[in-house]
Structure formats: C-alpha cells, structure tokens
Motif scaffolding. Sequence first.
Motif, PDB file in Angstrom:
ATOM      1  N   ILE A   1       0.835  -1.201   0.000  1.00 11.45           N
ATOM      2  CA  ILE A   1       0.000   0.000   0.000  1.00 11.45           C
ATOM      3  C   ILE A   1       0.871   1.253   0.000  1.00 11.45           C
ATOM      4  N   ILE A   2       1.923   1.269   0.811  1.00 13.99           N
ATOM      5  CA  ILE A   2       2.841   2.419   0.820  1.00 13.99           C
ATOM      6  C   ILE A   2       3.391   2.641  -0.584  1.00 13.99           C
TER       7      ILE A   2
ATOM      8  N   VAL B   1     -11.104   2.092  -3.845  1.00 15.30           N
ATOM      9  CA  VAL B   1     -11.377   1.261  -5.022  1.00 15.30           C
ATOM     10  C   VAL B   1     -10.193   1.313  -5.999  1.00 15.30           C
ATOM     11  N   GLU B   2      -9.547   2.460  -6.129  1.00 11.72           N
ATOM     12  CA  GLU B   2      -8.365   2.580  -6.993  1.00 11.72           C
ATOM     13  C   GLU B   2      -7.197   1.775  -6.421  1.00 11.72           C
ATOM     14  N   LEU B   3      -7.028   1.857  -5.097  1.00  5.98           N
ATOM     15  CA  LEU B   3      -5.970   1.092  -4.436  1.00  5.98           C
ATOM     16  C   LEU B   3      -6.165  -0.403  -4.669  1.00  5.98           C
ATOM     17  N   ARG B   4      -7.360  -0.870  -4.446  1.00  9.75           N
ATOM     18  CA  ARG B   4      -7.635  -2.302  -4.578  1.00  9.75           C
ATOM     19  C   ARG B   4      -7.394  -2.771  -6.008  1.00  9.75           C
ATOM     20  N   ARG B   5      -7.790  -1.969  -6.973  1.00 10.61           N
ATOM     21  CA  ARG B   5      -7.587  -2.310  -8.375  1.00 10.61           C
ATOM     22  C   ARG B   5      -6.090  -2.325  -8.713  1.00 10.61           C
ATOM     23  N   ALA B   6      -5.360  -1.332  -8.226  1.00 12.75           N
ATOM     24  CA  ALA B   6      -3.926  -1.243  -8.512  1.00 12.75           C
ATOM     25  C   ALA B   6      -3.131  -2.365  -7.856  1.00 12.75           C
TER      26      ALA B   6
ATOM     27  N   ARG C   1       2.760   5.953  -3.546  1.00 13.88           N
ATOM     28  CA  ARG C   1       3.958   6.781  -3.674  1.00 13.88           C
ATOM     29  C   ARG C   1       3.769   8.001  -4.576  1.00 13.88           C
ATOM     30  N   GLU C   2       2.847   7.927  -5.520  1.00 14.25           N
ATOM     31  CA  GLU C   2       2.673   9.044  -6.452  1.00 14.25           C
ATOM     32  C   GLU C   2       1.513   9.960  -6.090  1.00 14.25           C
TER      33      GLU C   2
ATOM     34  N   GLY D   1       5.000   7.868   6.376  1.00 15.80           N
ATOM     35  CA  GLY D   1       4.713   6.881   5.335  1.00 15.80           C
ATOM     36  C   GLY D   1       5.612   7.052   4.128  1.00 15.80           C
ATOM     37  N   THR D   2       5.827   8.301   3.736  1.00 12.23           N
ATOM     38  CA  THR D   2       6.707   8.584   2.604  1.00 12.23           C
ATOM     39  C   THR D   2       8.132   8.126   2.887  1.00 12.23           C
ATOM     40  N   ASP D   3       8.601   8.334   4.109  1.00 14.68           N
ATOM     41  CA  ASP D   3       9.956   7.897   4.479  1.00 14.68           C
ATOM     42  C   ASP D   3      10.122   6.380   4.396  1.00 14.68           C
ATOM     43  N   LEU D   4       9.035   5.622   4.517  1.00 20.04           N
ATOM     44  CA  LEU D   4       9.129   4.167   4.389  1.00 20.04           C
ATOM     45  C   LEU D   4       9.484   3.727   2.972  1.00 20.04           C
TER      46      LEU D   4
END
Length: 128
Positions: free
Chosen positions: A38-39, A50-55, A43-44, A97-100
């Motif tokens: 997920i992180i 729904v977009e996350l799940r699809r990606a 990133r972008e 989160g970005t630093d991860l």
Amino acid sequence: MTAEIIEPVEFAEYGGLESDCPARLAVDVFGNSWLTVIIYTLREGPMRPVELRRAIGGISQKMLTQTLRRMERMGLLERRRYAEAPPRVEYSLTPAGTDLLIPIFALGEWADRHGDTVRTALYGDVAD
C-alpha cells in the motif's frame, strides 16, 4: 559462477531487538505484507480505496480496509473525507509513510540482486 565479495557494513547498536527497540518496530511494520504494498502504491499521490484495490490486485476489501485503518492509526496514512454525495474518501502518505519508501526501494534492490539465489536455494534451479 563466482560469488561477489561484499564488505561488511557497520550498523549502530539498536538494543538487541528488545520490546522498545526501534529496529523491532521496523521489523514489525515490514511483517505486514500488505502495508508495504500500500505504501508503494500510494507513492505518487492520494488514491481512493477502489483505486488502491484495483492497482494492488489480490487483496480483499476486508483486508484492505483493516490495513488502511491500522496504517492510519500508525500515522503512516492520512484519510481525507470529502463532503459529497456519495461520500468520497482518499488516502495519502504522511511524511512517516513517505519515508518508508526508502527501505522499500532498498529491499527491492536487494531482491533484484539476490532473488534468484534465494529462489534457487528454496526451490532448486529456476531455469528448469
């Protein structure tokens, strides 16, 4: 095949992974396989669930929801709800989160260099 000789790297002592050790926290974070995915996916920029799940693919709605809530509690994500009909929610990375992304990309580089070695050791010759 000649093995590449790699010089040992010196690391600062972190307390031997006791319960309050920062390194143990990091290991716990990376122990959740969906969290790093997920992180990386965010990133972008912000995305709707729904977009996350699809990606991502291969993650159930229930697991996605549970992981997003956990990540929000951990301070890795920010949830933004828009006052629209129907309601719209987006998730974005916080600075933590970005630093991860730094260790995530480092692990990716490690996998590029050593993935075949590990797969061969576990499953035999992958070229078969």
